[in-house]
Write a protein that holds these residues in place. Structure first.
Motif, PDB file in Angstrom:
ATOM      1  N   VAL A 249       0.837  -1.206   0.000  1.00 37.34           N
ATOM      2  CA  VAL A 249       0.000   0.000   0.000  1.00 37.34           C
ATOM      3  C   VAL A 249       0.869   1.254   0.000  1.00 37.34           C
ATOM      4  N   LEU A 250       1.943   1.255   0.769  1.00 35.15           N
ATOM      5  CA  LEU A 250       2.832   2.414   0.796  1.00 35.15           C
ATOM      6  C   LEU A 250       3.401   2.698  -0.588  1.00 35.15           C
ATOM      7  N   GLU A 251       3.852   1.645  -1.284  1.00 31.71           N
ATOM      8  CA  GLU A 251       4.403   1.860  -2.619  1.00 31.71           C
ATOM      9  C   GLU A 251       3.333   2.359  -3.584  1.00 31.71           C
ATOM     10  N   ALA A 252       2.128   1.833  -3.440  1.00 31.52           N
ATOM     11  CA  ALA A 252       1.030   2.305  -4.283  1.00 31.52           C
ATOM     12  C   ALA A 252       0.781   3.789  -4.048  1.00 31.52           C
ATOM     13  N   VAL A 266       0.010   1.413 -12.260  1.00 31.23           N
ATOM     14  CA  VAL A 266       0.425   1.464 -10.846  1.00 31.23           C
ATOM     15  C   VAL A 266       0.209   0.095 -10.218  1.00 31.23           C
ATOM     16  N   GLY A 267      -0.960  -0.493 -10.465  1.00 27.86           N
ATOM     17  CA  GLY A 267      -1.230  -1.818  -9.924  1.00 27.86           C
ATOM     18  C   GLY A 267      -0.249  -2.861 -10.428  1.00 27.86           C
ATOM     19  N   ALA A 268       0.041  -2.820 -11.716  1.00 28.95           N
ATOM     20  CA  ALA A 268       0.970  -3.792 -12.295  1.00 28.95           C
ATOM     21  C   ALA A 268       2.354  -3.670 -11.689  1.00 28.95           C
ATOM     22  N   ASN A 277      -8.613  -5.665  -9.500  1.00 32.34           N
ATOM     23  CA  ASN A 277      -8.134  -6.283  -8.257  1.00 32.34           C
ATOM     24  C   ASN A 277      -7.290  -5.300  -7.450  1.00 32.34           C
ATOM     25  N   PHE A 278      -6.469  -4.505  -8.146  1.00 31.43           N
ATOM     26  CA  PHE A 278      -5.675  -3.496  -7.445  1.00 31.43           C
ATOM     27  C   PHE A 278      -6.578  -2.477  -6.759  1.00 31.43           C
ATOM     28  N   SER A 279      -7.578  -1.977  -7.471  1.00 34.77           N
ATOM     29  CA  SER A 279      -8.479  -0.975  -6.899  1.00 34.77           C
ATOM     30  C   SER A 279      -9.212  -1.541  -5.683  1.00 34.77           C
ATOM     31  N   LYS A 280      -9.629  -2.790  -5.769  1.00 37.02           N
ATOM     32  CA  LYS A 280     -10.316  -3.431  -4.647  1.00 37.02           C
ATOM     33  C   LYS A 280      -9.376  -3.559  -3.445  1.00 37.02           C
ATOM     34  N   PHE A 281      -8.137  -3.994  -3.700  1.00 40.81           N
ATOM     35  CA  PHE A 281      -7.133  -4.118  -2.634  1.00 40.81           C
ATOM     36  C   PHE A 281      -6.858  -2.770  -1.988  1.00 40.81           C
ATOM     37  N   PHE A 282      -6.643  -1.737  -2.790  1.00 41.25           N
ATOM     38  CA  PHE A 282      -6.316  -0.406  -2.263  1.00 41.25           C
ATOM     39  C   PHE A 282      -7.474   0.143  -1.433  1.00 41.25           C
ATOM     40  N   HIS A 283      -8.702  -0.018  -1.926  1.00 40.27           N
ATOM     41  CA  HIS A 283      -9.868   0.478  -1.190  1.00 40.27           C
ATOM     42  C   HIS A 283     -10.030  -0.266   0.130  1.00 40.27           C
ATOM     43  N   LEU A 284      -9.778  -1.557   0.134  1.00 41.34           N
ATOM     44  CA  LEU A 284      -9.894  -2.357   1.353  1.00 41.34           C
ATOM     45  C   LEU A 284      -8.962  -1.848   2.442  1.00 41.34           C
TER      46      LEU A 284
END
Length: 298
Positions: A249-252, A266-268, A277-284
């Motif tokens: 998350v910090l790197e994102a 960014v997700g890749a 999947n990246f957006s879902k992970f980041f929002h979580l």
């Protein structure tokens, strides 16, 4: 702290990095020491109250407080007598509402020899940026910093080569005190003593962009999953999966703040080939979408 620096450079991930302003330091040496002030910036395009990133060390010793300062998206509140140590590559932002008073030391990577770098823990990113010395420690640190500033400003009594050598010795004395202060905290000592956690932390730092699996890290390090869980929980209070996710998350956040890369890229870059999947992970983990987080900083 300098009013302006040479043009910022970018690296492979597109993050602009503002370099140490060698041309503005006394004698062109790799450090600067002086009072903190207002209205200063590392570069004309990077005002201090905006999130930015630098490639050199910054140590601020405060004479007034409180001062709120963001480092790697965590807020720290410093009081008079506290220090903040910001290392190369960390993102940070100065507060718009606080006045910064005290002394600031900036140091270019490579100014000190490798042995001193290791001894002083210059790249111990696991140590907290906020340091709170007790009264005797603060007195010694102030004296060491004042001596360094005197040597820094005296560029007439010695040839440049000797002047630089004296600065390195004076800087080493100060950094050894800072390193001792950082390592003496209970949290830092506990983390440093736990070899299992240290190895795991280092492995995550190296591979987090491609490896999010606790089992894979355990296998690579030769530990059982249970042993790894115990070690990480003892050192950090969280699970290995939580530790990995926090680093991802910090790197994102860094990439979202510092680049114009599409959300999918960014997700890749951090191991999510699928943008959804990246957006879902980041929002979580943040309660925000990547788009909303980026918009909040712009």
């Amino acid at each position: 702290m300098a009013d302006r620096t040479p043009e910022g450079a970018g690296d492979g991930d597109g993050i602009r990095t503002f370099p140490f302003p060698v041309d503005l330091s006394v004698g062109g040496v790799g450090i600067q020491v002086g009072p903190m002030g207002t209205g200063r910036m590392w570069h004309a395009d990077a005002p201090l109250e905006r999130v930015h990133r630098i490639d050199f060390h910054v140590v601020m010793l405060f004479t007034e407080g409180p001062v709120r300062h963001m480092i790697d998206f965590a807020e720290y509140q410093a009081q008079a007598g506290d220090l903040l140590w910001i290392r190369p590559g960390q993102v940070h932002r100065f507060s718009r509402t606080c006045e910064y008073r005290g002394s600031v030391l900036t140091m270019q990577p490579g100014f000190l020899p490798r042995a001193i770098v290791e001894a002083t823990g210059l790249y111990r990113y696991d140590l907290p940026p906020l340091l709170r010395p007790d009264a005797p420690q603060l007195t010694a640190l102030r004296a060491s910093l004042a001596n360094l500033q005197r040597e820094y400003e005296d560029n007439e009594t010695l040839p440049l080569s000797l002047h630089t050598s004296v600065l390195r010795h004076s800087l080493t004395a100060l950094l050894l005190r800072l390193a001792h202060l950082a390592a003496s905290s209970a949290e830092a000592a506990r983390r440093q003593a736990d070899t299992t956690f240290t190895l795991f932390r280092d492995a995550v730092e190296q591979d987090f962009a491609t490896n999010h699996s606790v089992s894979a890290y355990a296998d690579a390090l030769g530990y059982s999953r249970r042993t790894l869980v115990r070690a990480v929980r003892a050192a950090t209070g969280e699970t290995p999966k939580g530790f990995i996710d926090k680093r991802v998350v910090l790197e994102a956040k860094r990439l979202l703040a510092h680049t114009d890369l599409p959300i999918g890229r960014v997700g890749a870059a951090i191991g999510f080939p699928d943008a959804a999947n990246f957006s879902k992970f980041f929002h979580l983990h943040t309660g925000q979408t990547p788009v909303a987080f980026r918009a909040e900083l712009r």
